[in-house]
Design an enzyme around this catalytic site. Structure first.
Site, PDB file in Angstrom:
ATOM      1  N   ALA A  63      46.113   2.473  -4.758  1.00  0.00           N
ATOM      2  CA  ALA A  63      46.710   1.482  -5.130  1.00  0.00           C
ATOM      3  C   ALA A  63      46.613   0.114  -4.207  1.00  0.00           C
ATOM      4  O   ALA A  63      46.217   1.083  -3.191  1.00  0.00           O
ATOM      5  CB  ALA A  63      48.315   2.357  -4.992  1.00  0.00           C
ATOM      6  N   GLY A 102      45.775   6.571  -6.429  1.00  0.00           N
ATOM      7  CA  GLY A 102      45.499   5.103  -7.545  1.00  0.00           C
ATOM      8  C   GLY A 102      43.882   5.553  -7.983  1.00  0.00           C
ATOM      9  O   GLY A 102      43.909   5.239  -9.299  1.00  0.00           O
ATOM     10  N   GLU A 105      42.815   8.803  -9.808  1.00  0.00           N
ATOM     11  CA  GLU A 105      44.524   8.752 -10.863  1.00  0.00           C
ATOM     12  C   GLU A 105      43.721   8.415 -11.737  1.00  0.00           C
ATOM     13  O   GLU A 105      43.882   8.689 -13.193  1.00  0.00           O
ATOM     14  CB  GLU A 105      46.061   8.766 -10.306  1.00  0.00           C
ATOM     15  CG  GLU A 105      45.849   9.861  -8.943  1.00  0.00           C
ATOM     16  CD  GLU A 105      47.664   9.284  -9.414  1.00  0.00           C
ATOM     17  OE1 GLU A 105      47.993   8.425  -7.665  1.00  0.00           O
ATOM     18  OE2 GLU A 105      48.321   9.439  -9.134  1.00  0.00           O
ATOM     19  N   GLU A 125      47.324   9.424  -0.651  1.00  0.00           N
ATOM     20  CA  GLU A 125      48.321   9.123  -0.260  1.00  0.00           C
ATOM     21  C   GLU A 125      49.621  10.259   1.065  1.00  0.00           C
ATOM     22  O   GLU A 125      50.462   9.493   1.368  1.00  0.00           O
ATOM     23  CB  GLU A 125      49.274   9.544  -2.113  1.00  0.00           C
ATOM     24  CG  GLU A 125      49.633   8.682  -2.636  1.00  0.00           C
ATOM     25  CD  GLU A 125      47.651   8.982  -3.947  1.00  0.00           C
ATOM     26  OE1 GLU A 125      47.084  10.183  -3.361  1.00  0.00           O
ATOM     27  OE2 GLU A 125      47.516   8.630  -4.719  1.00  0.00           O
TER      28      GLU A 125
HETATM   29  N1  3HC Z   1      45.555  -1.641  -0.140  1.00  0.00           N
HETATM   30  C1  3HC Z   1      45.371  -2.666   0.338  1.00  0.00           C
HETATM   31  N2  3HC Z   1      44.371  -3.447   1.126  1.00  0.00           N
HETATM   32  C2  3HC Z   1      43.299  -2.478   0.945  1.00  0.00           C
HETATM   33  C3  3HC Z   1      44.124  -0.632   0.468  1.00  0.00           C
HETATM   34  C4  3HC Z   1      44.316  -0.829   0.094  1.00  0.00           C
HETATM   35  N3  3HC Z   1      45.205   0.595  -0.754  1.00  0.00           N
HETATM   36  N4  3HC Z   1      42.832   0.221   1.573  1.00  0.00           N
HETATM   37  C5  3HC Z   1      42.262  -0.701   2.473  1.00  0.00           C
HETATM   38  N5  3HC Z   1      42.688  -2.093   2.354  1.00  0.00           N
HETATM   39  C6  3HC Z   1      42.036  -2.938   2.919  1.00  0.00           C
HETATM   40  C7  3HC Z   1      42.199  -2.988   4.795  1.00  0.00           C
HETATM   41  O1  3HC Z   1      43.373  -3.584   5.305  1.00  0.00           O
HETATM   42  C8  3HC Z   1      41.232  -4.082   5.646  1.00  0.00           C
HETATM   43  O2  3HC Z   1      41.842  -5.296   5.356  1.00  0.00           O
HETATM   44  P1  3HC Z   1      41.430  -6.089   6.185  1.00  0.00           P
HETATM   45  O3  3HC Z   1      39.988  -5.981   6.469  1.00  0.00           O
HETATM   46  O4  3HC Z   1      42.225  -7.345   5.671  1.00  0.00           O
HETATM   47  O5  3HC Z   1      41.827  -5.493   7.545  1.00  0.00           O
HETATM   48  C9  3HC Z   1      39.781  -3.831   4.301  1.00  0.00           C
HETATM   49  O6  3HC Z   1      40.836  -2.943   2.669  1.00  0.00           O
HETATM   50  C10 3HC Z   1      38.900  -2.647   4.918  1.00  0.00           C
HETATM   51  O7  3HC Z   1      39.445  -1.501   4.853  1.00  0.00           O
HETATM   52  P2  3HC Z   1      38.993  -0.238   5.808  1.00  0.00           P
HETATM   53  O8  3HC Z   1      38.817  -1.425   6.814  1.00  0.00           O
HETATM   54  O9  3HC Z   1      40.191   0.677   6.199  1.00  0.00           O
HETATM   55  O10 3HC Z   1      37.085  -0.060   4.930  1.00  0.00           O
HETATM   56  P3  3HC Z   1      36.330   0.761   5.762  1.00  0.00           P
HETATM   57  O11 3HC Z   1      35.671   0.983   5.064  1.00  0.00           O
HETATM   58  O12 3HC Z   1      36.358   1.250   7.105  1.00  0.00           O
HETATM   59  O13 3HC Z   1      37.734   1.876   4.695  1.00  0.00           O
HETATM   60  C11 3HC Z   1      38.913   2.970   2.182  1.00  0.00           C
HETATM   61  C12 3HC Z   1      37.621   2.024   3.330  1.00  0.00           C
HETATM   62  C13 3HC Z   1      38.136   4.727   2.955  1.00  0.00           C
HETATM   63  C14 3HC Z   1      38.503   2.715   0.967  1.00  0.00           C
HETATM   64  C15 3HC Z   1      39.791   2.859   3.386  1.00  0.00           C
HETATM   65  O14 3HC Z   1      40.252   1.724   3.401  1.00  0.00           O
HETATM   66  C16 3HC Z   1      40.893   3.962   2.880  1.00  0.00           C
HETATM   67  O15 3HC Z   1      41.596   5.023   3.279  1.00  0.00           O
HETATM   68  N6  3HC Z   1      41.443   2.840   2.477  1.00  0.00           N
HETATM   69  C17 3HC Z   1      43.081   3.315   1.773  1.00  0.00           C
HETATM   70  C18 3HC Z   1      42.857   4.957   0.836  1.00  0.00           C
HETATM   71  C19 3HC Z   1      44.409   5.183   0.212  1.00  0.00           C
HETATM   72  O16 3HC Z   1      45.301   5.467   1.360  1.00  0.00           O
HETATM   73  N7  3HC Z   1      44.693   4.904  -0.993  1.00  0.00           N
HETATM   74  C20 3HC Z   1      46.027   5.750  -1.721  1.00  0.00           C
HETATM   75  C21 3HC Z   1      46.962   3.549  -0.945  1.00  0.00           C
HETATM   76  S1  3HC Z   1      48.190   4.575  -2.080  1.00  0.00           S
HETATM   77  C22 3HC Z   1      48.687   5.573  -3.725  1.00  0.00           C
HETATM   78  O17 3HC Z   1      47.374   5.230  -4.320  1.00  0.00           O
HETATM   79  C23 3HC Z   1      49.333   5.818  -4.252  1.00  0.00           C
HETATM   80  C24 3HC Z   1      49.365   5.991  -6.086  1.00  0.00           C
HETATM   81  O18 3HC Z   1      49.502   7.140  -6.519  1.00  0.00           O
HETATM   82  C25 3HC Z   1      49.993   5.492  -7.799  1.00  0.00           C
END
Ligand code: 3HC
Ligand code: NAI
Length: 689
Positions: A63, A102, A105, A125
């Site tokens: 998400a 997501g 998912e 998450e």
């Molecule tokens: N939403 C918004 N921005 C995000 C994001 C997300 N899910 N994931 C990454 N970003 C942004 C980061 O803030 C960063 O922004 P910046 O360049 O302005 O600082 C940019 O994308 C790049 O991210 P990373 O520096 O972390 O890049 P990496 O290549 O090192 O890592 C990644 C990539 C493994 C995808 C890592 O970003 C990550 O773990 N992201 C989060 C994944 C996550 O937690 N997903 C679950 C979200 S909650 C959800 O999905 C709820 C659902 O169940 C309904």
């Protein structure tokens, strides 16, 4: 469809490509692109099967975290998923990079999934204080069973594609770099073999097998109680998996939605999302642009093979960077090297790596008594005694030995680095690299920018920190830098509190329950009360003097503030209790009942106030950097977001009010910072800076 999605038709396969950099997060336009793209592909009679694929570095990484807490817009994720799952044609997810949260998912509503070998899948998450809120909690256990789902979801691990294949999370691996072709070929195979439209929601074998076995959950809770302490999200994830096992899919989804809403609107998740962004912000230095020239660091010199020098050395050896380590005496050198070897051998015994690896790492280490041997090192880190004269002497010598362009770093924990830099003719090369003990374990590195430190030395230090797996925060020169400067506030109040009426175990209990790994007195016992204590000069002036004089020097002597048994279990000490009462009586202190609230407020609010002073003085770039320092250096609970974020959640007006109240009762230890006053006057928080 919008410009985030692109539907092309190749033969009888429709390929829906999403392109929303950087990580194809499920923002409103991405959800719309999926919804509309699949709908169009369904409507197109030429299309017999659909591939969902992403451009850029990764499949959907979850998400869009920035959307949480904002008003929803566009189609919901459920709408997009329903469109996929109910499609009358097979939909195949083609995964590269990371299919997370997501993103996974969405893939789990596809009828099939293929991935390249380097891809990873996960439901992380929990790390954001959440649970998978788009059906993941109900679908994952239907493929991998409750046990694996528990492990994956409460740890938020990213599982490699090969393992995903074994677990049935992915149906086929395709050649690296050829995802699109591989996915199309797979889609054709599905059509040719007339494979069914698999809906994971209808697959009940795995969950039925786990039904009637509540011990799976109870055992899991017990085994992880310590790890989950204080966090809401792991328990909520567990409850969702229990629902998946015990309830029909639709009912399980209702549980998931209810618990997700609770978490996403709660303080813990807000804090953990704050930490997610703080962890990324902390690397960004406004006046040190990305293209600042980096000094190649291929070899490292370390001066001093004591507690810190040895630990620091290990960081580089672990990363394959050769280290020359210097001592003044052979005995000290041998001891330092032996400690490093022992640490490695212990790790090998625990199965972390092989004995060959031990030798490989030790092979990168050159011990020496000659400082001249540091002449070729790119980065030199001084970790000698904490004494200005000794440090200046070392830097003066180093100035004559180190090559041009070498970085000259000090690991001092409290000395003025600007003054250390006066010992060399190249102050621009001098920087603080403040490691935390044990230096090979602790993740935090305070990179201390002195007055004249060059940008390229700063940029290189940050990069080196990343390379050796640290989380680095850039801070300025001031007493204790950021971490210990905040700590000093808490330690002072903790000491005062036990004189005024509390006992060490009261203070420790309150701070432990707040979520810290241990309270200040347990910490002192662990570190040793005699750090910095001088037997000859000690005259029983402080409680610490008296404890040390009685040989109650902490865990290592079996007694400190607490008594310890053979297993190092602590119990409150009646001796210490009496000592405190006597000491307070001698000083004429009228002890009083002190509430838990007062203990917490007196220990934490002055830290927040000190953080505000640090920001005022420009010694930290942003409030969230201070949070990172305390989360990674001192175990501040992530679910509270760090001290500064915690201040915002309490309300800075309340923090200020208490500081003023304490100031009027107890004096200027509680003098509010100008920034705190200003923020409150403007109705703002640290988040608004
Ligand atoms: N939403 C918004 N921005 C995000 C994001 C997300 N899910 N994931 C990454 N970003 C942004 C980061 O803030 C960063 O922004 P910046 O360049 O302005 O600082 C940019 O994308 C790049 O991210 P990373 O520096 O972390 O890049 P990496 O290549 O090192 O890592 C990644 C990539 C493994 C995808 C890592 O970003 C990550 O773990 N992201 C989060 C994944 C996550 O937690 N997903 C679950 C979200 S909650 C959800 O999905 C709820 C659902 O169940 C309904
Ligand atoms: P230590 O006493 O364990 O080690 C210092 C070592 O430096 C000794 O082995 C000594 O022989 C050696 N040494 C002294 N002068 C030398 C010289 N001229 N050339 C080469 N070697 C010399 O001390 P520790 O704890 O490792 O601390 C080192 C530095 O790290 C200090 O500045 C300290 O403030 C800082 N620090 C310590 C932390 C800790 O928790 N111990 C945490 C963070 C920083």
């Amino acid at each position: 469809m919008n410009d985030v999605g692109d539907l092309t038709v190749e033969g009888d396969i429709g390929v829906l490509t999403l392109n929303s950099p950087p990580v194809n997060a499920l923002s409103a336009p991405v959800r719309e692109a999926i919804h509309e793209g699949i709908k169009q592909a369904i409507a197109d009679d030429k299309v017999k099967a659909i591939v969902l694929i992403c451009d850029g570095r990764t499949f959907i990484a979850g998400a869009d975290i920035t959307e949480f807490g904002k008003a929803p817009s566009g189609p919901s994720l459920f709408d997009a998923q329903d469109m996929i799952e109910n499609a009358p044609k097979p939909v195949i997810a083609a995964i590269h990079g990371t299919a997370l949260g997501g993103g996974l998912e969405v893939a789990l509503t596809c009828h099939y999934r293929v991935a390249v070998p380097s891809a990873k899948c996960g439901l992380p998450e929990v790390n954001l204080g959440l649970l998978p809120g788009a059906g993941g909690t109900q679908r994952l256990p239907r493929i991998v069973g409750a046990q694996k789902a528990l492990e994956m979801m409460t740890a938020g691990t990213h599982v490699g594609a090969k393992q995903c294949l074994e677990m049935g999370l992915v149906d086929e691996l395709v050649e690296e770099g050829k995802l699109r072709e591989g996915a199309i070929a797979f889609a054709k195979k599905v059509l040719a073999e007339n494979r069914p439209l698999v809906k994971i929601r209808e697959q009940n074998d795995k969950v039925e097998a786990d039904r009637g076995h509540p011990e799976i959950f109870e055992n899991f809770r017990k085994a992880n109680a310590r790890k989950f302490r204080g966090f809401l999200a792991p328990e909520y994830n567990i409850q969702c998996i229990e629902a998946a096992v015990n309830l029909p899919f639709e009912e399980g989804i209702k549980v998931e939605q209810k618990l997700f809403r609770e978490l996403v609107t709660g303080t813990q998740s807000a804090a953990q999302r704050h930490v997610f962004f703080a962890e990324r912000q902390v690397w960004k230095i406004p006046d040190v642009p990305k293209d600042t020239p980096i000094i190649p660091v291929e070899s490292v010199g370390i001066i001093g093979a004591g507690t810190m020098g040895g630990g620091i050395a290990m960081n580089f050896l672990n990363s394959g960077i050769p280290v020359t380590i210097v001592e003044t005496k052979q005995e000290a050198l041998d001891r330092g090297v032996a400690t490093i070897r022992k640490n490695y051998e212990n790790s090998a015994k625990k199965g972390r790596f092989s004995m060959e690896e031990v030798e490989k790492r030790m092979g990168l280490l050159t011990p020496t008594l000659k400082m001249e041997d540091l002449g070729t090192a790119d980065l030199i880190i001084e970790a000698v005694f904490e004494n200005m004269d000794v440090k200046k002497d070392v830097f003066g010598k180093l100035d004559k030995i180190a090559k041009n362009g070498a970085i000259l770093a000090t690991n001092t924990s409290a000395l003025n680095i600007d003054e250390i830099a006066t010992a060399v003719k190249r102050p621009e090369a001098v920087i603080g690299l403040h490691f935390f003990s044990p230096a090979n374990v602790m993740k935090l590195l305070e990179v201390v920018r002195a007055d004249k430190t060059s940008k390229s030395v700063i940029a290189t230090s940050m990069q080196v920190a990343k390379k050796i797996g640290k989380v680095a925060a850039l801070v300025g020169v001031c007493p204790g830098f950021v971490g210990n400067r905040l700590l000093a506030q808490r330690q002072r109040e903790a000491q005062k509190l036990i004189m005024e009426g509390a006992m060490p175990w009261d203070v420790d209990r309150v701070l432990y329950d707040f979520g810290l790994p241990m309270g200040p007195f347990a910490m002192s016992d662990l570190a040793g009360l005699d750090i910095g204590w001088n037997k000859e000069k000690s005259k029983g002036e402080t409680l610490r003097d008296r404890l040390c004089e009685m040989d109650r020097r902490g865990q290592k002597t079996g007694a400190g503030y607490y008594d310890y048994d053979e297993e190092r279990n602590a119990t409150p000490s009646p001796v210490v209790e009496k000592m405190i009462l006597d000491y307070a009586a001698e000083k004429g202190i009228n002890r009083r009942q002190i509430s838990d609230d007062e203990i917490l407020e007196r220990c934490i609010y002055p830290m927040i106030n000190e953080g505000a002073k640090i920001l005022e003085e420009g010694k930290a770039i942003r409030a969230s950097d201070i949070d990172i320092v305390w989360i990674y250096g001192y175990g501040f609970p992530r679910y509270r977001g760090g001290p500064m974020f915690y201040g915002d959640t309490v309300g800075l007006d309340k923090v200020l009010g208490k500081m003023k109240e304490f100031q009027s009762q107890m004096g200027d230890d509680f003098k509010p910072s100008a920034l705190l006053e200003k923020l409150v006057a403007e109705g703002k928080g640290f988040k608004d800076l």
